[in-house]
Enzyme design. Structure first.
Site, PDB file in Angstrom:
ATOM      1  N   ARG A  24      -3.169  -6.332   6.387  1.00  0.00           N
ATOM      2  CA  ARG A  24      -3.877  -5.658   5.304  1.00  0.00           C
ATOM      3  C   ARG A  24      -5.157  -6.453   5.077  1.00  0.00           C
ATOM      4  O   ARG A  24      -5.194  -7.651   5.315  1.00  0.00           O
ATOM      5  CB  ARG A  24      -3.046  -5.664   4.021  1.00  0.00           C
ATOM      6  CG  ARG A  24      -1.749  -4.890   4.093  1.00  0.00           C
ATOM      7  CD  ARG A  24      -0.948  -5.076   2.788  1.00  0.00           C
ATOM      8  NE  ARG A  24       0.299  -4.347   2.821  1.00  0.00           N
ATOM      9  CZ  ARG A  24       1.488  -4.880   3.095  1.00  0.00           C
ATOM     10  NH1 ARG A  24       1.595  -6.169   3.374  1.00  0.00           N
ATOM     11  NH2 ARG A  24       2.574  -4.134   3.098  1.00  0.00           N
ATOM     12  N   LYS A  47       2.159  -8.314   0.114  1.00  0.00           N
ATOM     13  CA  LYS A  47       2.441  -7.742  -1.200  1.00  0.00           C
ATOM     14  C   LYS A  47       3.625  -8.451  -1.839  1.00  0.00           C
ATOM     15  O   LYS A  47       4.577  -8.814  -1.151  1.00  0.00           O
ATOM     16  CB  LYS A  47       2.758  -6.243  -1.072  1.00  0.00           C
ATOM     17  CG  LYS A  47       1.544  -5.387  -0.823  1.00  0.00           C
ATOM     18  CD  LYS A  47       1.957  -3.919  -0.831  1.00  0.00           C
ATOM     19  CE  LYS A  47       0.755  -3.023  -0.671  1.00  0.00           C
ATOM     20  NZ  LYS A  47       1.126  -1.610  -0.655  1.00  0.00           N
ATOM     21  N   HIS A 115      -7.922  -0.171   6.745  1.00  0.00           N
ATOM     22  CA  HIS A 115      -6.473   0.069   6.714  1.00  0.00           C
ATOM     23  C   HIS A 115      -6.017   0.934   7.888  1.00  0.00           C
ATOM     24  O   HIS A 115      -4.881   0.799   8.360  1.00  0.00           O
ATOM     25  CB  HIS A 115      -6.051   0.686   5.382  1.00  0.00           C
ATOM     26  CG  HIS A 115      -4.594   0.521   5.102  1.00  0.00           C
ATOM     27  ND1 HIS A 115      -4.031  -0.683   4.738  1.00  0.00           N
ATOM     28  CD2 HIS A 115      -3.571   1.408   5.174  1.00  0.00           C
ATOM     29  CE1 HIS A 115      -2.725  -0.534   4.584  1.00  0.00           C
ATOM     30  NE2 HIS A 115      -2.420   0.719   4.840  1.00  0.00           N
ATOM     31  N   ARG A 118      -4.743  -1.046  10.741  1.00  0.00           N
ATOM     32  CA  ARG A 118      -3.335  -1.448  10.573  1.00  0.00           C
ATOM     33  C   ARG A 118      -2.409  -0.309  11.017  1.00  0.00           C
ATOM     34  O   ARG A 118      -1.414  -0.537  11.698  1.00  0.00           O
ATOM     35  CB  ARG A 118      -3.107  -1.812   9.103  1.00  0.00           C
ATOM     36  CG  ARG A 118      -1.691  -2.151   8.711  1.00  0.00           C
ATOM     37  CD  ARG A 118      -1.694  -2.589   7.242  1.00  0.00           C
ATOM     38  NE  ARG A 118      -0.397  -2.541   6.623  1.00  0.00           N
ATOM     39  CZ  ARG A 118       0.510  -3.509   6.682  1.00  0.00           C
ATOM     40  NH1 ARG A 118       0.254  -4.610   7.359  1.00  0.00           N
ATOM     41  NH2 ARG A 118       1.667  -3.392   6.071  1.00  0.00           N
ATOM     42  N   HIS A 141       6.716  -4.497   5.398  1.00  0.00           N
ATOM     43  CA  HIS A 141       7.186  -3.419   4.527  1.00  0.00           C
ATOM     44  C   HIS A 141       8.541  -3.786   3.949  1.00  0.00           C
ATOM     45  O   HIS A 141       9.435  -4.199   4.687  1.00  0.00           O
ATOM     46  CB  HIS A 141       7.323  -2.106   5.301  1.00  0.00           C
ATOM     47  CG  HIS A 141       6.017  -1.486   5.662  1.00  0.00           C
ATOM     48  ND1 HIS A 141       5.904  -0.565   6.684  1.00  0.00           N
ATOM     49  CD2 HIS A 141       4.771  -1.617   5.154  1.00  0.00           C
ATOM     50  CE1 HIS A 141       4.654  -0.166   6.769  1.00  0.00           C
ATOM     51  NE2 HIS A 141       3.945  -0.798   5.865  1.00  0.00           N
ATOM     52  N   TYR A 150       5.241   6.140  10.587  1.00  0.00           N
ATOM     53  CA  TYR A 150       4.661   5.953  11.915  1.00  0.00           C
ATOM     54  C   TYR A 150       5.478   6.683  12.970  1.00  0.00           C
ATOM     55  O   TYR A 150       4.927   7.218  13.919  1.00  0.00           O
ATOM     56  CB  TYR A 150       4.527   4.462  12.253  1.00  0.00           C
ATOM     57  CG  TYR A 150       3.654   3.755  11.266  1.00  0.00           C
ATOM     58  CD1 TYR A 150       2.287   4.003  11.220  1.00  0.00           C
ATOM     59  CD2 TYR A 150       4.193   2.872  10.350  1.00  0.00           C
ATOM     60  CE1 TYR A 150       1.477   3.376  10.300  1.00  0.00           C
ATOM     61  CE2 TYR A 150       3.386   2.233   9.419  1.00  0.00           C
ATOM     62  CZ  TYR A 150       2.031   2.491   9.396  1.00  0.00           C
ATOM     63  OH  TYR A 150       1.241   1.873   8.471  1.00  0.00           O
TER      64      TYR A 150
END
Length: 169
Positions: A24, A47, A115, A118, A141, A150
Protein backbone atom coordinates in the site's frame (compact mmCIF):
# COMPACT_ATOMS: atom_id res chain seq x y z
CA UNK A 1 9.86 11.58 -13.88
CA UNK A 2 11.26 14.68 -12.26
CA UNK A 3 14.45 16.02 -13.81
CA UNK A 4 16.25 15.81 -10.45
CA UNK A 5 18.17 12.53 -10.61
CA UNK A 6 17.63 11.41 -7.01
CA UNK A 7 13.91 12.15 -7.20
CA UNK A 8 13.59 10.02 -10.33
CA UNK A 9 15.45 7.20 -8.57
CA UNK A 10 13.19 7.57 -5.52
CA UNK A 11 10.05 7.47 -7.66
CA UNK A 12 11.29 4.42 -9.54
CA UNK A 13 12.06 2.59 -6.27
CA UNK A 14 8.60 3.39 -4.94
CA UNK A 15 6.80 2.21 -8.08
CA UNK A 16 8.79 -1.03 -8.06
CA UNK A 17 7.85 -1.59 -4.40
CA UNK A 18 4.16 -0.87 -5.01
CA UNK A 19 3.93 -3.33 -7.88
CA UNK A 20 6.77 -5.75 -7.17
CA UNK A 21 5.95 -6.25 -3.49
CA UNK A 22 2.25 -5.36 -3.42
CA UNK A 23 2.61 -2.57 -0.88
CA UNK A 24 0.00 0.00 0.00
CA UNK A 25 1.27 3.52 -0.60
CA UNK A 26 1.30 4.36 3.13
CA UNK A 27 3.24 1.16 3.84
CA UNK A 28 5.83 2.06 1.25
CA UNK A 29 6.22 5.67 2.37
CA UNK A 30 6.42 4.55 6.01
CA UNK A 31 9.36 2.22 5.38
CA UNK A 32 12.53 2.61 7.41
CA UNK A 33 15.90 1.30 6.37
CA UNK A 34 15.73 -1.16 9.29
CA UNK A 35 12.52 -2.63 7.76
CA UNK A 36 14.46 -3.76 4.69
CA UNK A 37 17.75 -4.78 6.28
CA UNK A 38 17.06 -8.46 5.62
CA UNK A 39 18.41 -9.51 2.23
CA UNK A 40 15.35 -11.52 1.23
CA UNK A 41 12.34 -9.90 2.88
CA UNK A 42 10.92 -6.67 4.29
CA UNK A 43 9.07 -6.08 7.52
CA UNK A 44 5.90 -4.19 6.60
CA UNK A 45 3.64 -2.43 9.07
CA UNK A 46 0.17 -2.39 7.56
CA UNK A 47 -3.36 -1.53 8.54
CA UNK A 48 -4.07 -1.82 12.24
CA UNK A 49 -0.30 -1.66 12.89
CA UNK A 50 -0.08 -5.36 11.96
CA UNK A 51 3.36 -6.47 10.84
CA UNK A 52 4.00 -8.94 8.04
CA UNK A 53 7.03 -10.22 6.15
CA UNK A 54 7.08 -9.66 2.37
CA UNK A 55 9.71 -11.05 -0.02
CA UNK A 56 11.75 -8.34 -1.70
CA UNK A 57 12.63 -8.71 -5.35
CA UNK A 58 16.21 -8.25 -6.49
CA UNK A 59 15.13 -5.37 -8.74
CA UNK A 60 13.53 -3.63 -5.74
CA UNK A 61 16.78 -3.98 -3.76
CA UNK A 62 18.69 -2.48 -6.69
CA UNK A 63 16.29 0.45 -7.08
CA UNK A 64 16.39 1.21 -3.35
CA UNK A 65 20.21 1.09 -3.39
CA UNK A 66 20.29 3.44 -6.42
CA UNK A 67 17.99 5.85 -4.61
CA UNK A 68 19.94 5.67 -1.33
CA UNK A 69 23.21 6.40 -3.14
CA UNK A 70 21.71 9.42 -4.90
CA UNK A 71 19.59 10.86 -2.05
CA UNK A 72 21.03 14.11 -0.66
CA UNK A 73 19.52 13.46 2.77
CA UNK A 74 20.89 11.14 5.44
CA UNK A 75 19.04 7.84 5.57
CA UNK A 76 19.44 6.31 9.01
CA UNK A 77 18.29 2.82 10.05
CA UNK A 78 15.31 4.08 12.08
CA UNK A 79 14.57 7.21 10.09
CA UNK A 80 12.38 7.57 7.04
CA UNK A 81 13.53 5.97 3.82
CA UNK A 82 11.72 8.11 1.25
CA UNK A 83 12.25 11.84 1.41
CA UNK A 84 10.44 14.65 -0.35
CA UNK A 85 12.46 17.31 -2.16
CA UNK A 86 12.53 19.54 0.93
CA UNK A 87 13.93 16.82 3.19
CA UNK A 88 10.73 15.82 4.94
CA UNK A 89 8.81 12.54 4.72
CA UNK A 90 7.36 12.09 1.25
CA UNK A 91 3.65 12.79 0.93
CA UNK A 92 1.50 10.15 -0.81
CA UNK A 93 -0.02 12.85 -3.01
CA UNK A 94 3.34 13.25 -4.79
CA UNK A 95 3.21 9.60 -5.93
CA UNK A 96 -0.47 9.86 -6.83
CA UNK A 97 0.37 12.92 -8.97
CA UNK A 98 3.28 11.02 -10.56
CA UNK A 99 0.84 8.26 -11.57
CA UNK A 100 -1.62 10.86 -12.93
CA UNK A 101 1.13 12.33 -15.11
CA UNK A 102 2.22 8.87 -16.27
CA UNK A 103 -1.39 7.94 -17.06
CA UNK A 104 -1.83 11.06 -19.10
CA UNK A 105 1.45 10.60 -20.96
CA UNK A 106 0.82 6.94 -21.68
CA UNK A 107 -2.90 7.20 -22.40
CA UNK A 108 -3.81 4.88 -19.53
CA UNK A 109 -7.15 4.58 -17.79
CA UNK A 110 -7.93 6.76 -14.74
CA UNK A 111 -7.95 3.43 -12.86
CA UNK A 112 -4.12 3.30 -13.14
CA UNK A 113 -3.35 4.47 -9.59
CA UNK A 114 -0.71 3.55 -7.02
CA UNK A 115 -3.23 1.15 -5.46
CA UNK A 116 -3.90 -0.45 -8.85
CA UNK A 117 -0.25 -1.56 -8.84
CA UNK A 118 -1.01 -3.54 -5.67
CA UNK A 119 -4.05 -5.09 -7.36
CA UNK A 120 -1.92 -6.03 -10.37
CA UNK A 121 0.61 -7.68 -8.06
CA UNK A 122 -2.10 -9.84 -6.49
CA UNK A 123 -3.81 -10.64 -9.80
CA UNK A 124 -0.53 -11.66 -11.43
CA UNK A 125 0.41 -13.89 -8.49
CA UNK A 126 -2.97 -15.59 -8.68
CA UNK A 127 -2.63 -16.04 -12.45
CA UNK A 128 0.71 -17.79 -11.83
CA UNK A 129 -0.95 -20.26 -9.47
CA UNK A 130 -0.06 -18.76 -6.08
CA UNK A 131 -2.46 -19.95 -3.37
CA UNK A 132 -5.11 -17.43 -2.30
CA UNK A 133 -4.12 -17.79 1.38
CA UNK A 134 -0.49 -16.99 0.53
CA UNK A 135 -1.64 -13.89 -1.36
CA UNK A 136 -3.75 -12.93 1.67
CA UNK A 137 -0.62 -13.09 3.85
CA UNK A 138 1.52 -11.17 1.37
CA UNK A 139 -1.07 -8.39 1.09
CA UNK A 140 -1.74 -8.28 4.82
CA UNK A 141 -5.48 -8.82 4.49
CA UNK A 142 -7.17 -9.73 7.77
CA UNK A 143 -9.91 -11.61 5.95
CA UNK A 144 -9.69 -14.07 3.08
CA UNK A 145 -12.89 -12.54 1.66
CA UNK A 146 -10.94 -9.33 0.96
CA UNK A 147 -8.41 -11.32 -1.07
CA UNK A 148 -11.18 -13.33 -2.77
CA UNK A 149 -11.98 -10.42 -5.13
CA UNK A 150 -8.76 -11.20 -7.02
CA UNK A 151 -10.00 -14.73 -7.66
CA UNK A 152 -13.27 -13.27 -8.96
CA UNK A 153 -11.36 -11.02 -11.38
CA UNK A 154 -9.19 -13.96 -12.46
CA UNK A 155 -12.26 -16.16 -13.08
CA UNK A 156 -13.89 -13.41 -15.17
CA UNK A 157 -10.74 -13.04 -17.31
CA UNK A 158 -10.51 -16.82 -17.66
CA UNK A 159 -14.11 -17.03 -18.91
CA UNK A 160 -13.59 -14.15 -21.35
CA UNK A 161 -10.49 -15.88 -22.74
CA UNK A 162 -12.34 -19.18 -22.96
CA UNK A 163 -15.26 -17.62 -24.81
CA UNK A 164 -12.92 -15.91 -27.30
CA UNK A 165 -10.78 -18.97 -27.92
CA UNK A 166 -13.00 -22.04 -27.69
CA UNK A 167 -14.51 -23.08 -31.06
CA UNK A 168 -17.81 -24.13 -29.42
CA UNK A 169 -18.13 -21.15 -27.05
Amino acid sequence: FNSIDWVAKRDEAILVLLYGCGLRIFECLGLKLSDIDNQDAMRITGKGKKTRIVPILEIAKEKIADYKNACPYEITPNGILFYGQKGKQLNARIIQKLMENMRSGLGLSPDATPHALRHSYATHLLAQGVDLRAIQELLGHASLSTTQKYADVDTKLLMESFNRAHPRA
